[in-house]
Design a protein around this motif. Structure first.
Motif, PDB file in Angstrom:
ATOM      1  N   ALA A 211      -3.478   3.288   0.329  1.00 20.56           N
ATOM      2  CA  ALA A 211      -2.575   2.213   0.726  1.00 20.56           C
ATOM      3  C   ALA A 211      -3.049   0.870   0.188  1.00 20.56           C
ATOM      4  O   ALA A 211      -2.257   0.080  -0.345  1.00 20.56           O
ATOM      5  CB  ALA A 211      -2.455   2.169   2.245  1.00 20.56           C
ATOM      6  N   VAL A 212      -4.351   0.606   0.303  1.00 17.95           N
ATOM      7  CA  VAL A 212      -4.897  -0.655  -0.198  1.00 17.95           C
ATOM      8  C   VAL A 212      -4.700  -0.755  -1.707  1.00 17.95           C
ATOM      9  O   VAL A 212      -4.336  -1.819  -2.236  1.00 17.95           O
ATOM     10  CB  VAL A 212      -6.386  -0.786   0.181  1.00 17.95           C
ATOM     11  N   GLU A 213      -4.917   0.337  -2.421  1.00 17.95           N
ATOM     12  CA  GLU A 213      -4.746   0.314  -3.871  1.00 17.95           C
ATOM     13  C   GLU A 213      -3.285   0.131  -4.252  1.00 17.95           C
ATOM     14  O   GLU A 213      -2.971  -0.512  -5.263  1.00 17.95           O
ATOM     15  CB  GLU A 213      -5.309   1.596  -4.490  1.00 17.95           C
ATOM     16  N   SER A 214      -2.367   0.688  -3.480  1.00 16.60           N
ATOM     17  CA  SER A 214      -0.937   0.493  -3.740  1.00 16.60           C
ATOM     18  C   SER A 214      -0.568  -0.984  -3.577  1.00 16.60           C
ATOM     19  O   SER A 214       0.184  -1.548  -4.381  1.00 16.60           O
ATOM     20  CB  SER A 214      -0.099   1.356  -2.798  1.00 16.60           C
ATOM     21  N   VAL A 215      -1.121  -1.604  -2.538  1.00 18.03           N
ATOM     22  CA  VAL A 215      -0.890  -3.035  -2.345  1.00 18.03           C
ATOM     23  C   VAL A 215      -1.470  -3.827  -3.513  1.00 18.03           C
ATOM     24  O   VAL A 215      -0.857  -4.769  -4.017  1.00 18.03           O
ATOM     25  CB  VAL A 215      -1.503  -3.497  -1.014  1.00 18.03           C
ATOM     26  N   ARG A 216      -2.653  -3.414  -3.977  1.00 16.90           N
ATOM     27  CA  ARG A 216      -3.297  -4.121  -5.086  1.00 16.90           C
ATOM     28  C   ARG A 216      -2.442  -4.049  -6.350  1.00 16.90           C
ATOM     29  O   ARG A 216      -2.313  -5.023  -7.086  1.00 16.90           O
ATOM     30  CB  ARG A 216      -4.684  -3.526  -5.336  1.00 16.90           C
ATOM     31  N   ARG A 217      -1.860  -2.882  -6.611  1.00 14.61           N
ATOM     32  CA  ARG A 217      -1.011  -2.751  -7.800  1.00 14.61           C
ATOM     33  C   ARG A 217       0.224  -3.640  -7.683  1.00 14.61           C
ATOM     34  O   ARG A 217       0.616  -4.292  -8.670  1.00 14.61           O
ATOM     35  CB  ARG A 217      -0.599  -1.291  -7.984  1.00 14.61           C
ATOM     36  N   SER A 218       0.837  -3.685  -6.511  1.00 12.81           N
ATOM     37  CA  SER A 218       2.020  -4.531  -6.330  1.00 12.81           C
ATOM     38  C   SER A 218       1.665  -6.007  -6.488  1.00 12.81           C
ATOM     39  O   SER A 218       2.402  -6.770  -7.114  1.00 12.81           O
ATOM     40  CB  SER A 218       2.633  -4.279  -4.951  1.00 12.81           C
ATOM     41  N   ALA A 219       0.527  -6.404  -5.920  1.00 10.49           N
ATOM     42  CA  ALA A 219       0.096  -7.791  -6.054  1.00 10.49           C
ATOM     43  C   ALA A 219      -0.217  -8.125  -7.511  1.00 10.49           C
ATOM     44  O   ALA A 219       0.131  -9.206  -7.997  1.00 10.49           O
ATOM     45  CB  ALA A 219      -1.122  -8.046  -5.168  1.00 10.49           C
ATOM     46  N   VAL A 253       7.084 -10.990  -2.244  1.00  4.74           N
ATOM     47  CA  VAL A 253       5.995 -10.136  -2.709  1.00  4.74           C
ATOM     48  C   VAL A 253       5.601  -9.132  -1.633  1.00  4.74           C
ATOM     49  O   VAL A 253       5.434  -7.935  -1.904  1.00  4.74           O
ATOM     50  CB  VAL A 253       4.778 -10.994  -3.116  1.00  4.74           C
ATOM     51  N   VAL A 254       5.459  -9.604  -0.405  1.00  2.21           N
ATOM     52  CA  VAL A 254       5.058  -8.701   0.680  1.00  2.21           C
ATOM     53  C   VAL A 254       6.121  -7.634   0.911  1.00  2.21           C
ATOM     54  O   VAL A 254       5.796  -6.488   1.265  1.00  2.21           O
ATOM     55  CB  VAL A 254       4.777  -9.497   1.962  1.00  2.21           C
ATOM     56  N   SER A 255       7.380  -7.976   0.693  1.00  6.98           N
ATOM     57  CA  SER A 255       8.456  -6.992   0.867  1.00  6.98           C
ATOM     58  C   SER A 255       8.293  -5.815  -0.076  1.00  6.98           C
ATOM     59  O   SER A 255       8.758  -4.709   0.224  1.00  6.98           O
ATOM     60  CB  SER A 255       9.816  -7.660   0.654  1.00  6.98           C
ATOM     61  N   ARG A 256       7.631  -6.032  -1.203  1.00  5.73           N
ATOM     62  CA  ARG A 256       7.452  -4.957  -2.177  1.00  5.73           C
ATOM     63  C   ARG A 256       6.472  -3.894  -1.693  1.00  5.73           C
ATOM     64  O   ARG A 256       6.588  -2.728  -2.084  1.00  5.73           O
ATOM     65  CB  ARG A 256       6.962  -5.534  -3.510  1.00  5.73           C
ATOM     66  N   PHE A 257       5.503  -4.296  -0.881  1.00  4.11           N
ATOM     67  CA  PHE A 257       4.508  -3.309  -0.450  1.00  4.11           C
ATOM     68  C   PHE A 257       4.469  -3.145   1.069  1.00  4.11           C
ATOM     69  O   PHE A 257       3.528  -2.585   1.616  1.00  4.11           O
ATOM     70  CB  PHE A 257       3.109  -3.660  -0.964  1.00  4.11           C
ATOM     71  N   VAL A 258       5.507  -3.630   1.768  1.00  6.11           N
ATOM     72  CA  VAL A 258       5.487  -3.567   3.226  1.00  6.11           C
ATOM     73  C   VAL A 258       5.425  -2.129   3.729  1.00  6.11           C
ATOM     74  O   VAL A 258       4.877  -1.852   4.809  1.00  6.11           O
ATOM     75  CB  VAL A 258       6.716  -4.309   3.803  1.00  6.11           C
ATOM     76  N   ASP A 259       5.958  -1.184   2.940  1.00  2.00           N
ATOM     77  CA  ASP A 259       5.926   0.217   3.366  1.00  2.00           C
ATOM     78  C   ASP A 259       4.525   0.819   3.299  1.00  2.00           C
ATOM     79  O   ASP A 259       4.322   1.933   3.790  1.00  2.00           O
ATOM     80  CB  ASP A 259       6.884   1.044   2.507  1.00  2.00           C
ATOM     81  N   CYS A 260       3.578   0.113   2.679  1.00  2.98           N
ATOM     82  CA  CYS A 260       2.201   0.603   2.657  1.00  2.98           C
ATOM     83  C   CYS A 260       1.530   0.462   4.025  1.00  2.98           C
ATOM     84  O   CYS A 260       0.512   1.110   4.281  1.00  2.98           O
ATOM     85  CB  CYS A 260       1.385  -0.144   1.601  1.00  2.98           C
ATOM     86  N   PHE A 261       2.096  -0.387   4.890  1.00  3.01           N
ATOM     87  CA  PHE A 261       1.572  -0.524   6.245  1.00  3.01           C
ATOM     88  C   PHE A 261       2.112   0.608   7.116  1.00  3.01           C
ATOM     89  O   PHE A 261       3.048   1.319   6.742  1.00  3.01           O
ATOM     90  CB  PHE A 261       1.993  -1.862   6.849  1.00  3.01           C
ATOM     91  N   GLY A 262       1.517   0.751   8.265  1.00  2.00           N
ATOM     92  CA  GLY A 262       2.033   1.706   9.222  1.00  2.00           C
ATOM     93  C   GLY A 262       3.282   1.170   9.903  1.00  2.00           C
ATOM     94  O   GLY A 262       3.764   0.063   9.609  1.00  2.00           O
ATOM     95  N   ALA A 263       3.832   1.939  10.830  1.00  3.55           N
ATOM     96  CA  ALA A 263       5.030   1.530  11.548  1.00  3.55           C
ATOM     97  C   ALA A 263       4.707   0.370  12.478  1.00  3.55           C
ATOM     98  O   ALA A 263       3.728   0.407  13.223  1.00  3.55           O
ATOM     99  CB  ALA A 263       5.590   2.704  12.339  1.00  3.55           C
ATOM    100  N   GLY A 264       5.547  -0.678  12.439  1.00  2.00           N
ATOM    101  CA  GLY A 264       5.326  -1.832  13.293  1.00  2.00           C
ATOM    102  C   GLY A 264       5.496  -3.129  12.529  1.00  2.00           C
ATOM    103  O   GLY A 264       5.775  -3.134  11.325  1.00  2.00           O
ATOM    104  N   PRO A 265       5.303  -4.260  13.203  1.00  2.00           N
ATOM    105  CA  PRO A 265       5.517  -5.561  12.565  1.00  2.00           C
ATOM    106  C   PRO A 265       4.469  -5.877  11.516  1.00  2.00           C
ATOM    107  O   PRO A 265       3.293  -5.518  11.663  1.00  2.00           O
ATOM    108  CB  PRO A 265       5.433  -6.548  13.742  1.00  2.00           C
ATOM    109  N   VAL A 266       4.913  -6.544  10.461  1.00  3.88           N
ATOM    110  CA  VAL A 266       4.027  -7.047   9.418  1.00  3.88           C
ATOM    111  C   VAL A 266       4.237  -8.557   9.355  1.00  3.88           C
ATOM    112  O   VAL A 266       5.355  -9.019   9.113  1.00  3.88           O
ATOM    113  CB  VAL A 266       4.326  -6.399   8.054  1.00  3.88           C
TER     114      VAL A 266
END
Length: 401
Positions: A211-219, A253-266
């Motif tokens: 998940a962290v690496e997916s966020v890194r690629r999006s960023a 930008v955060v909308s692009r990787f928001v699904d990398c988080f678990g269920a709940g508020p971001v």
């Protein structure tokens, strides 16, 4: 032995004594093969010529170990796959940091080419088909062995980087960002000198590293630096880049990787100027994350400033002061009946005509004042959500006075 010896079918495999005799004849040529391999490496590959003499010498040691290993392996009555210790054990571990995996593959390929050419020169004609088949199978196992070494090295570096990144993120969140932390962040690829945003959300249900690496690629695709870590049941992401000075860009930008988080508020904290100031964005992001359950209909992701009412009610003093300072005080300073109009409009159930009658003014006057309230505070009284924030700001402002 199995039905095949790494590329040689059993029907083509000579008897052990025959194989030992063939290997003995080939062993006499191994020094010449090593010399020819080094010469070929010099000829083919500029990266090899650019190496220091020590590293070129170690490459020669590896090549000789590989050739000797082939002869030993082929002469064994029951040969098994060659091990990494047999081939690469003589070279220092630093060699894997100096020579890339692709260069190691080139080394193996060149060595095999030279050995095959030498087989045609020194081996009897009857030995050549078997030796060629054997060297192909052996080279495959050597390539697998090299890949295994580099994979282990990458895993060790990845694990170390992950631990270092977690330490850096923890220091940033606690406001302990000094020159040492900045240096460590730079080691991890952080180069941004302006514009930092902290994002917090539930920890991913899947593998956290992925998940962290997916966020890194999006960023990275958005041209931003990124630091991230999973802390218990939450994942924290620190983004850096001058474009983050606008909250709209951060939200996109955060909308692009928001699904990398678990269920709940971001929740997205406000932008700050530097990594050393990230504690300010952290404080608001964490406050919003704690208060977000009070607004289950909130967008995902949501900015911490959009959660000011919930944060104020949950005990966040910064949010209470922000509502009074940024909404109530400007209305008092603006005058022109804006504060009285807001109070009356809210008390009359957001009805313009009813507010106009209560104030003894024309309905258009009320509409004009409502637009002015929007201009002064950034919140529209006609919007239910904004009206909720304005009502709370009125209460907090009065209490403060």
């Amino acid at each position: 032995m199995a039905a095949s010896t790494r590329g040689i079918t059993k029907s083509l495999l000579p008897a052990p004594k025959t194989r030992a005799a063939m290997a003995k004849r080939l062993a006499g040529a191994t020094p010449a093969m090593t010399t020819a391999t080094i010469a070929e490496m010099e000829e083919r590959h500029p990266w090899f010529r650019a190496l220091d003499a020590d590293y070129r010498s170690w490459v020669g040691v590896v090549a000789r170990a590989g050739i000797d290993g082939f002869v030993t392996w082929f002469s064994d009555p029951d040969p098994e796959a060659p091990t990494t210790t047999d081939i690469f054990g003589a070279a220092p571990r630093a060699l894997t940091r100096k020579i890339t995996l692709s260069q190691t593959v080139e080394l193996v390929r060149t060595t095999i080419d030279v050995v095959e050419a030498q087989i045609d020169e020194v081996a009897p004609r009857g030995d050549r088909p078997v030796l060629h088949a054997a060297i192909v199978g052996y080279s495959r196992e050597v390539a697998f062995a090299a890949a295994e070494i580099y994979a282990r090295a990458a895993e060790l570096r990845g694990a170390w980087d992950a631990r270092l990144e977690a330490l850096v993120v923890d220091a940033v969140l606690r406001g302990e960002t000094d020159e040492t932390v900045l240096s460590r962040a730079s080691t991890l690829g952080w180069h941004s000198s302006g514009g930092v945003v902290v994002v917090v959300g539930p920890a991913p249900e899947s593998e956290s590293t992925q998940a962290v690496e997916s966020v890194r690629r999006s960023a990275g695709t958005a041209g931003l630096d990124m630091l991230g870590a999973v802390q218990g049941d939450r994942m924290v992401v620190v983004l850096g880049g001058s474009a983050l000075s606008t909250p709209e860009f951060a939200r996109q930008v955060v909308s692009r990787f928001v699904d990398c988080f678990g269920a709940g508020p971001v929740v997205i904290g406000p932008p700050v100027e530097h990594l050393m100031d990230a504690v300010g964005s952290t404080r608001e992001a964490f406050s919003g994350y704690r208060a977000a359950p009070a607004w289950p209909e909130a967008p995902r992701p949501v900015e911490s400033s959009d959660l000011l009412p919930e944060r104020a009610l949950s005990g966040d003093g910064h949010a209470r002061r922000a509502l009074a300072r940024d909404l109530y005080d400007p209305l008092v300073a603006a005058g022109g009946g804006l504060l009285d109009t807001l109070v009356t409009f809210l008390d009359q159930g957001l009805q313009v005509e009813a507010a106009a009658r209560a104030l003894f003014v024309h309905a258009n006057t009320v509409r004009y004042r409502l637009r002015r309230i929007h201009e002064v505070t950034g919140y529209s009284p006609t919007d239910p959500r904004d009206g909720y924030a304005l009502r709370l700001a009125l209460t907090l402002g009065r209490l403060r006075r």
